[in-house]
Scaffold this active site. Sequence first.
Site, short mmCIF file in Angstrom:
data_model
loop_
_atom_site.label_atom_id
_atom_site.label_comp_id
_atom_site.label_asym_id
_atom_site.label_seq_id
_atom_site.Cartn_x
_atom_site.Cartn_y
_atom_site.Cartn_z
N LYS A 79 3.56 -60.09 29.02
CA LYS A 79 4.43 -59.91 27.85
C LYS A 79 4.41 -58.46 27.41
O LYS A 79 3.35 -57.84 27.35
CB LYS A 79 3.94 -60.82 26.71
CG LYS A 79 4.83 -60.82 25.48
CD LYS A 79 4.27 -61.78 24.44
CE LYS A 79 5.14 -61.88 23.20
NZ LYS A 79 4.59 -62.79 22.18
N SER A 154 7.67 -66.46 20.66
CA SER A 154 8.22 -65.20 21.09
C SER A 154 7.94 -64.82 22.54
O SER A 154 8.59 -63.92 23.06
CB SER A 154 7.68 -64.09 20.17
OG SER A 154 6.27 -63.98 20.33
N SER A 178 3.64 -68.76 19.59
CA SER A 178 4.45 -68.06 20.59
C SER A 178 4.04 -68.26 22.04
O SER A 178 4.74 -67.79 22.94
CB SER A 178 4.44 -66.56 20.30
OG SER A 178 5.33 -66.30 19.25
N1 GLN Z 1 7.55 -68.09 15.60
C1 GLN Z 1 6.48 -67.54 14.86
C2 GLN Z 1 6.94 -66.30 14.12
O1 GLN Z 1 8.08 -66.02 14.21
C3 GLN Z 1 5.33 -67.25 15.76
C4 GLN Z 1 5.42 -65.95 16.45
C5 GLN Z 1 4.22 -65.68 17.29
O2 GLN Z 1 3.40 -66.56 17.51
N2 GLN Z 1 4.11 -64.45 17.73
O3 GLN Z 1 6.19 -65.63 13.49
#
Ligand code: GLN
Length: 479
Positions: A79, A154, A178
């Site tokens: 990532k 994400s 994420s």
């Molecule tokens: N969807 C969550 C957010 O928008 C989690 C994001 C993540 O785990 N990086 O913060």
Amino acid sequence: MKIESLTIDAVRQALGTRQASAAELTREALRFAERENPRTGAYLHFSPERALAAAARVDERLAHGEDPGPLAGVPVAVKDVIVTKGVRTTCASKLLANYVPPYDATAIVRMEAAGGIVLGKTNCDEFAMGSSTENSAFGPVRNPVALDRVPGGSSGGSAAAVAQGTAVVALGSDTGGSIRQPASFCGVVGVTPTYGRVSRYGLTAFASSLDHIGPFARTVKDAAILLGAIAGRDPADSTSAEAPVPDYTAALDGNVKGLKLGLPREYLKDLKGESSDLLYRGVDVLKRLGCEVREISMPATDYAIATYYIICTAEASSNLARYDGVRYTTRSPHSDTLSEMYRNTRGEGFGAECKRRIMLGTYVLSHGYYDAYYLKAQKVRALIARDFARAFEQVDAIVAPVSPFPAFKLGEKLDDPMAMYLSDIYTITGSLAGVPCMSVPCGQTAEGLPVGMQILTRHFGETTMFRLAHAFEQSGAVN
Ligand code: GLN
């Protein structure tokens, strides 16, 4: 050898029997990934030079009769929020579009020391903020299972690469879901280890008290091998844990008889449709394997979304202050004064979601609101953690949904941040408590969309989590 369905064991066997060298395998993996990537856009860029140099080191070790490591020759997607020396690391942000880090994240150093090959960097939501990978400054990723749908987020690029077969395993990051949510949407395994299990050194900070690095894989065993390679104390991250790293693969013995599992009432009350049917079918499989299932209650769950979005935005507003145009950030060229330069750089550089979070986070931390919002959220976070501590006095693991719905259509929730935030309801509790949690494939809807089952265990209870997920996977009930 089909590159798109390789496992770590298959790579090891190919190298061991001299069917292929690590260099040959890496070249083939790069060729395949570069050819297939336009279908999904999972990777932002590839790192052929670094990959081939790492492969050469593996071949050299093999030639000298040395142990090349548990990940020898394994193509890994990373990532693009995890820094890689000499390889562009953009965080899917315009602000870092040309940033080439001068150092490696600890997870990368360890993964390469174990023989792993960084194939390239994957797309994600900007600074890991989002649940669909649509917040990337470089365009969205498509779900390889259904190209008109999101891969989740994400870490959507990492999940998509593993699902598509353009990497054997991948590294992602999880702050509130994420890793688990995109794993669920793409039909792969995704693991968020205990907070502190994997060093965060070199993981671009979003919300430091919640950020984790973790693996994606097509099998539970591969995820366990990758986690084993990157876990452990790191002097460069004071929150990394001293606890010794067990051999996670030794736990994959299929024996889950008598394990006590909890189904939290609060997670299941609103779960509907096929996501619910598939989860209950999965629970039946676990019962047939000899687990004892009981209902449990986690009363603070209803406050989780509000708590998470206060804490994560507060931390993000502070962490993102460093992108100011003075240091590594791309600088806006049209400014006459210093303060104009800050304003223009940040105004032009950050996407809408980052701006929203910086503003919200600054607000909840500001004088007069701190007690009402931030401090309150910290107290509720303690209640959520207490729910978990109490649950684990009664059960060995918690089984829960990952997401209220399977992968949604591209664009479907883009204009409605609240709807996007609500989709994190089942994953953020585990993040707030810092317990290990993972998503393991649990079946598909009639339309063929994957659905994951979430397994959570007590702090540093990864062994139990992997044992249960592996037994479930090997039961053959899901294909
Ligand atoms: N969807 C969550 C957010 O928008 C989690 C994001 C993540 O785990 N990086 O913060």
